[in-house]
Design a protein around this motif. Sequence first.
Motif, short mmCIF file in Angstrom:
data_model
loop_
_atom_site.label_atom_id
_atom_site.label_comp_id
_atom_site.label_asym_id
_atom_site.label_seq_id
_atom_site.Cartn_x
_atom_site.Cartn_y
_atom_site.Cartn_z
N ARG A 1 -5.59 -1.00 7.20
CA ARG A 1 -4.39 -1.45 6.52
C ARG A 1 -3.26 -1.64 7.53
N PRO A 2 -2.61 -2.80 7.53
CA PRO A 2 -1.57 -3.04 8.54
C PRO A 2 -0.31 -2.23 8.33
N ALA A 3 -0.01 -1.88 7.09
CA ALA A 3 1.22 -1.13 6.80
C ALA A 3 1.01 -0.24 5.59
N VAL A 4 1.54 0.97 5.67
CA VAL A 4 1.40 1.94 4.58
C VAL A 4 2.74 2.64 4.37
N LEU B 1 -7.45 4.25 4.22
CA LEU B 1 -6.35 3.48 4.81
C LEU B 1 -6.75 2.72 6.07
N HIS B 2 -7.95 2.94 6.57
CA HIS B 2 -8.38 2.27 7.79
C HIS B 2 -8.28 0.75 7.62
N VAL C 1 0.86 -1.19 0.00
CA VAL C 1 0.00 0.00 0.00
C VAL C 1 0.89 1.24 0.00
N ALA C 2 0.68 2.11 -0.98
CA ALA C 2 1.48 3.32 -1.09
C ALA C 2 0.58 4.53 -1.19
N ARG D 1 -4.29 10.77 11.11
CA ARG D 1 -5.75 10.73 10.98
C ARG D 1 -6.24 9.33 10.67
N ALA D 2 -5.43 8.52 10.01
CA ALA D 2 -5.83 7.16 9.65
C ALA D 2 -5.78 6.21 10.83
N THR D 3 -5.07 6.59 11.89
CA THR D 3 -4.87 5.66 13.01
C THR D 3 -5.56 6.09 14.29
N GLY D 4 -6.33 7.16 14.24
CA GLY D 4 -7.00 7.60 15.45
C GLY D 4 -7.84 8.83 15.18
#
Length: 225
Positions: free
Chosen positions: A129-132, A126-127, A17-18, A156-159
């Motif tokens: 996704r384990p790695a970006v 991205l919600h 994922v990029a 923002r994608a992680t919280g």
Amino acid sequence: METSFLAIGELTATPPVAVVVDVMRAFTTAAWAFGQGAERIVLAESLDAALESKARHPDWIALKDGAPAPGFDAVNSPGRIRDTDLAGRTVVQKTTAGTVGALAVRGADLVLCASFAVAGATARALHGRPAVTFVVTGEDGRAEEDLACAHYIAHRATGPAPDPAPYLRRAASSTAASELAQGIREGVHEDDVRLCLELDRFPFAMAAAPEDGLMVLRPYGERVG
């Protein structure tokens, strides 16, 4: 979510994922092109490739960085593209950094192209996704506006959504913003910096994927209208 922030030249393998970030101006211009009704954006590998696509498809809209040039219909400026009716059109885009970054990760499972204009939608995409991997395109990975946008999207994608003000201040004080404001870069509209700093102007993310041998960018998620 595990995150990494790399310059184009630091990519040693294709990430799953990029998120390719170019705030000033490639992926702000692209967002405005979709906002003006464009159906898709072909990311060209070179100026010659863009002109070849235009020659094969005269109805396509070709745009590039810098000053206007023969064969190109527009320049890479959100302020200039926002008044162009692109309903149903295909745009061919070639820029110095943004399109190069997207093409560098063309084998990824998901390639999102991002700027502040689509930051929220990109974070939502991205919600889970384990790695970006965030590809910071400007200034060999040192562009402050791209780093600020990448960090904002990652948080923002992680919280809960962080306060955007510090990130936007970083972008506003960047070298790119200064050069655009002073007219050092060619093909500039007076509103370009303001538009590049407009957070969540559009409700969609933008995903690039191969189509018929081309790398094609399309809205991802909710579409304007």
